[in-house]
Design a protein around this motif. Structure first.
Motif, PDB file in Angstrom:
ATOM      1  N   GLY A  86       1.254  15.151  -7.813  1.00 16.54           N
ATOM      2  CA  GLY A  86       0.471  15.200  -6.586  1.00 16.54           C
ATOM      3  C   GLY A  86       1.305  15.435  -5.344  1.00 16.54           C
ATOM      4  O   GLY A  86       2.374  16.038  -5.389  1.00 16.54           O
ATOM      5  N   ASP A  87       0.812  14.950  -4.224  1.00 16.91           N
ATOM      6  CA  ASP A  87       1.474  15.106  -2.924  1.00 16.91           C
ATOM      7  C   ASP A  87       2.061  13.779  -2.467  1.00 16.91           C
ATOM      8  O   ASP A  87       1.420  12.728  -2.597  1.00 16.91           O
ATOM      9  N   PHE A  88       3.255  13.837  -1.903  1.00 18.03           N
ATOM     10  CA  PHE A  88       3.930  12.634  -1.413  1.00 18.03           C
ATOM     11  C   PHE A  88       3.946  12.591   0.110  1.00 18.03           C
ATOM     12  O   PHE A  88       3.687  11.561   0.722  1.00 18.03           O
ATOM     13  N   VAL A  89       4.273  13.716   0.752  1.00 21.30           N
ATOM     14  CA  VAL A  89       4.254  13.843   2.215  1.00 21.30           C
ATOM     15  C   VAL A  89       3.770  15.241   2.563  1.00 21.30           C
ATOM     16  O   VAL A  89       4.265  16.223   2.013  1.00 21.30           O
ATOM     17  N   ASP A  90       2.827  15.361   3.489  1.00 22.26           N
ATOM     18  CA  ASP A  90       2.392  16.672   3.971  1.00 22.26           C
ATOM     19  C   ASP A  90       1.445  16.499   5.152  1.00 22.26           C
ATOM     20  O   ASP A  90       1.217  15.381   5.623  1.00 22.26           O
ATOM     21  N   ASP A  91       0.878  17.619   5.618  1.00 24.09           N
ATOM     22  CA  ASP A  91      -0.090  17.596   6.708  1.00 24.09           C
ATOM     23  C   ASP A  91      -1.411  18.238   6.282  1.00 24.09           C
ATOM     24  O   ASP A  91      -2.181  18.704   7.123  1.00 24.09           O
ATOM     25  N   TYR A  92      -1.700  18.256   4.977  1.00 18.91           N
ATOM     26  CA  TYR A  92      -2.817  19.029   4.459  1.00 18.91           C
ATOM     27  C   TYR A  92      -4.170  18.381   4.755  1.00 18.91           C
ATOM     28  O   TYR A  92      -4.282  17.142   4.840  1.00 18.91           O
ATOM     29  N   ALA A  93      -5.195  19.213   4.855  1.00 19.55           N
ATOM     30  CA  ALA A  93      -6.562  18.713   4.916  1.00 19.55           C
ATOM     31  C   ALA A  93      -6.869  17.952   3.625  1.00 19.55           C
ATOM     32  O   ALA A  93      -6.410  18.328   2.543  1.00 19.55           O
ATOM     33  N   VAL A  94      -7.645  16.879   3.738  1.00 17.79           N
ATOM     34  CA  VAL A  94      -7.898  16.000   2.598  1.00 17.79           C
ATOM     35  C   VAL A  94      -9.271  16.284   1.999  1.00 17.79           C
ATOM     36  O   VAL A  94     -10.279  16.265   2.708  1.00 17.79           O
ATOM     37  N   ASP A  95      -9.277  16.552   0.701  1.00 17.09           N
ATOM     38  CA  ASP A  95     -10.532  16.696  -0.014  1.00 17.09           C
ATOM     39  C   ASP A  95     -11.122  15.301  -0.237  1.00 17.09           C
ATOM     40  O   ASP A  95     -10.463  14.446  -0.843  1.00 17.09           O
ATOM     41  N   PRO A  96     -12.352  15.038   0.227  1.00 13.97           N
ATOM     42  CA  PRO A  96     -12.887  13.676   0.154  1.00 13.97           C
ATOM     43  C   PRO A  96     -13.165  13.189  -1.253  1.00 13.97           C
ATOM     44  O   PRO A  96     -13.289  11.976  -1.473  1.00 13.97           O
ATOM     45  N   SER A  97     -13.264  14.103  -2.221  1.00 10.03           N
ATOM     46  CA  SER A  97     -13.495  13.705  -3.609  1.00 10.03           C
ATOM     47  C   SER A  97     -12.203  13.645  -4.410  1.00 10.03           C
ATOM     48  O   SER A  97     -11.945  12.677  -5.127  1.00 10.03           O
ATOM     49  N   LEU A  98     -11.372  14.668  -4.270  1.00 10.40           N
ATOM     50  CA  LEU A  98     -10.143  14.733  -5.059  1.00 10.40           C
ATOM     51  C   LEU A  98      -9.014  13.912  -4.459  1.00 10.40           C
ATOM     52  O   LEU A  98      -8.047  13.572  -5.141  1.00 10.40           O
ATOM     53  N   ARG A  99      -9.089  13.623  -3.173  1.00 18.77           N
ATOM     54  CA  ARG A  99      -8.141  12.746  -2.481  1.00 18.77           C
ATOM     55  C   ARG A  99      -6.683  13.151  -2.716  1.00 18.77           C
ATOM     56  O   ARG A  99      -5.876  12.423  -3.291  1.00 18.77           O
ATOM     57  N   ASN A 100      -6.372  14.334  -2.217  1.00 16.95           N
ATOM     58  CA  ASN A 100      -4.998  14.818  -2.325  1.00 16.95           C
ATOM     59  C   ASN A 100      -4.021  14.075  -1.430  1.00 16.95           C
ATOM     60  O   ASN A 100      -2.821  14.369  -1.436  1.00 16.95           O
ATOM     61  N   ASP A 101      -4.517  13.102  -0.654  1.00 15.45           N
ATOM     62  CA  ASP A 101      -3.624  12.251   0.145  1.00 15.45           C
ATOM     63  C   ASP A 101      -3.163  11.026  -0.630  1.00 15.45           C
ATOM     64  O   ASP A 101      -2.411  10.205  -0.096  1.00 15.45           O
ATOM     65  N   ARG A 102      -3.588  10.895  -1.874  1.00 17.21           N
ATOM     66  CA  ARG A 102      -3.251   9.715  -2.676  1.00 17.21           C
ATOM     67  C   ARG A 102      -2.455  10.112  -3.910  1.00 17.21           C
ATOM     68  O   ARG A 102      -2.784  11.073  -4.593  1.00 17.21           O
ATOM     69  N   SER A 103      -1.420   9.363  -4.194  1.00 16.77           N
ATOM     70  CA  SER A 103      -0.643   9.591  -5.406  1.00 16.77           C
ATOM     71  C   SER A 103       0.153   8.338  -5.716  1.00 16.77           C
ATOM     72  O   SER A 103      -0.310   7.226  -5.452  1.00 16.77           O
ATOM     73  N   PHE A 104       1.361   8.538  -6.253  1.00 20.01           N
ATOM     74  CA  PHE A 104       2.217   7.423  -6.663  1.00 20.01           C
ATOM     75  C   PHE A 104       3.677   7.769  -6.422  1.00 20.01           C
ATOM     76  O   PHE A 104       4.051   8.947  -6.377  1.00 20.01           O
ATOM     77  N   LEU A 105       4.481   6.755  -6.286  1.00 24.67           N
ATOM     78  CA  LEU A 105       5.912   6.869  -6.519  1.00 24.67           C
ATOM     79  C   LEU A 105       6.105   6.587  -7.999  1.00 24.67           C
ATOM     80  O   LEU A 105       5.761   5.500  -8.489  1.00 24.67           O
ATOM     81  N   PHE A 106       6.596   7.579  -8.729  1.00 24.90           N
ATOM     82  CA  PHE A 106       6.786   7.464 -10.171  1.00 24.90           C
ATOM     83  C   PHE A 106       8.222   7.002 -10.429  1.00 24.90           C
ATOM     84  O   PHE A 106       9.166   7.677 -10.023  1.00 24.90           O
ATOM     85  N   GLU A 107       8.378   5.878 -11.095  1.00 23.55           N
ATOM     86  CA  GLU A 107       9.703   5.333 -11.391  1.00 23.55           C
ATOM     87  C   GLU A 107       9.902   5.256 -12.898  1.00 23.55           C
ATOM     88  O   GLU A 107       9.114   4.611 -13.600  1.00 23.55           O
ATOM     89  N   VAL A 108      10.949   5.911 -13.387  1.00 20.75           N
ATOM     90  CA  VAL A 108      11.310   5.845 -14.796  1.00 20.75           C
ATOM     91  C   VAL A 108      12.467   4.859 -14.933  1.00 20.75           C
ATOM     92  O   VAL A 108      13.518   5.039 -14.307  1.00 20.75           O
TER      93      VAL A 108
END
Length: 331
Positions: free
Chosen positions: A247-269
């Motif tokens: 997904g997206d971690f930092v940006d200035d993109y318009a947010v889709d209200p259903s898909l919520r491209n403003d939300r993700s995770f910090l993935f730690e292995v």
């Protein structure tokens, strides 16, 4: 003692993020996650822009968006977060033509930040990055199937471009060349960072699953996917995590209200001292004010539920630990 390797989705520092950062602290872009990022033993991101103030917008083919950030703040910001490696195989590294790409490579080299996936020639673009995570040696190969016009050639700069098709002889040769170089270094861990597929897709196509499985069979131990702007499910194949899209971690993109491209995770292995992946931890994040933050309660709950739903078809299950989702890899 185990080691913690962080992976993120797209880090796009241009446009409105760049404008904001010129008037605030260089670390503001990391919100309240700065100390969490700094505490990691290693951190790899997809850098979704060029780092330059030079160049002109790509006009040879239609490109609606052009992303460029000023190195004067972007490099200190990456250093402050402890970024060790930037994947550059994506559809924005040539947005301001060759001068900006060369500046990006030079700026990262000057800061001692490893990079893979773009270069002055195809050979350079395919050259793996080498990163130290604690006492572990990590090789990172970066590839993309986006924007074929940005592909490097034997004599021109650009990205490490491939078709995502394990049956394609050219793809196999290209990937085997890059992986061969990585494995020749005898690293403790091999990561394939893939900028693949179209935007806003919530599931990987079957061809991507076959490709990811083939990569693991060829020696890759972590598949780090990105490009869709929304996170996709996680699969564990032969004990190795496949992050189909982070997904997206930092940006200035318009947010889709259903898909919520403003939300993700910090993935730690989590890695053993010898570099074997044993655990995957997903900490919910969200973008606000052109910066990344730990997700609030509602956003975190939505992201956890969504990740569990998307990962279930792969047979992947998670435990809940605080705000995070945790998956044991069996290493």
């Amino acid at each position: 003692m185990t080691l913690r390797l962080g992976l993120t989705g797209d880090v796009m520092l241009g446009r409105l993020v760049d404008e904001q950062q010129l008037h605030r602290s260089v670390t503001a872009v990391w919100g309240d996650l700065l100390e969490r990022l700094r505490s990691l033993d290693g951190l790899c991101i997809n850098l979704e822009c060029c780092l330059s103030t030079r160049g002109r917008q790509w006009r040879r083919t239609r490109r609606p968006f052009h992303f460029r950030a000023a190195p004067e703040w972007a490099i200190p910001a990456l250093e402050a977060a402890g970024v060790d490696c930037c994947a550059l195989a994506n559809n924005h590294v040539l947005d301001y033509e060759e001068p900006a790409l060369r500046d990006t490579l030079d700026e990262l080299d000057g800061a001692g930040i490893a990079h893979a996936g773009a270069g002055a020639t195809e050979s350079a673009a395919l050259t793996p990055a080498s990163v130290a995570v604690g006492d572990c040696s990590v090789a990172v190969v970066a590839l993309t199937d986006n924007t074929p016009e940005y592909a490097a050639t034997a004599t021109t700069p650009g990205t490490a471009y491939v078709e995502i098709d394990v049956e394609d002889a050219g793809t196999r040769r290209t990937v085997e060349t890059a992986l061969g170089q990585a494995l020749a270094r005898d690293p403790d861990l091999v990561i394939a960072s893939l900028h693949w597929g179209p935007n806003m897709e919530t599931e990987p196509p079957e061809a991507f699953r076959r490709f990811a499985h083939w990569l693991v069979d060829e020696g890759v131990e972590v598949v780090h996917g990105h490009s869709a702007h929304v996170f996709q499910g996680v699969e564990v194949y032969d004990g190795c995590p496949i992050l189909y899209d982070t997904g997206d971690f930092v940006d200035d993109y318009a947010v889709d209200p259903s898909l919520r491209n403003d939300r993700s995770f910090l993935f730690e292995v989590t890695l053993t001292p010898s570099g074997t992946p044993v655990e995957l931890r997903l900490s919910p994040t969200e973008i606000a004010d052109f910066a990344v933050h730990a997700a609030g309660d509602e956003a975190a709950s939505w992201s956890r539920d969504r990740m569990c739903e998307l990962s279930a078809p792969f047979g992947t299950t998670f435990d809940r630990e605080g705000e995070a989702l945790v998956c044991r890899l069996g290493g």
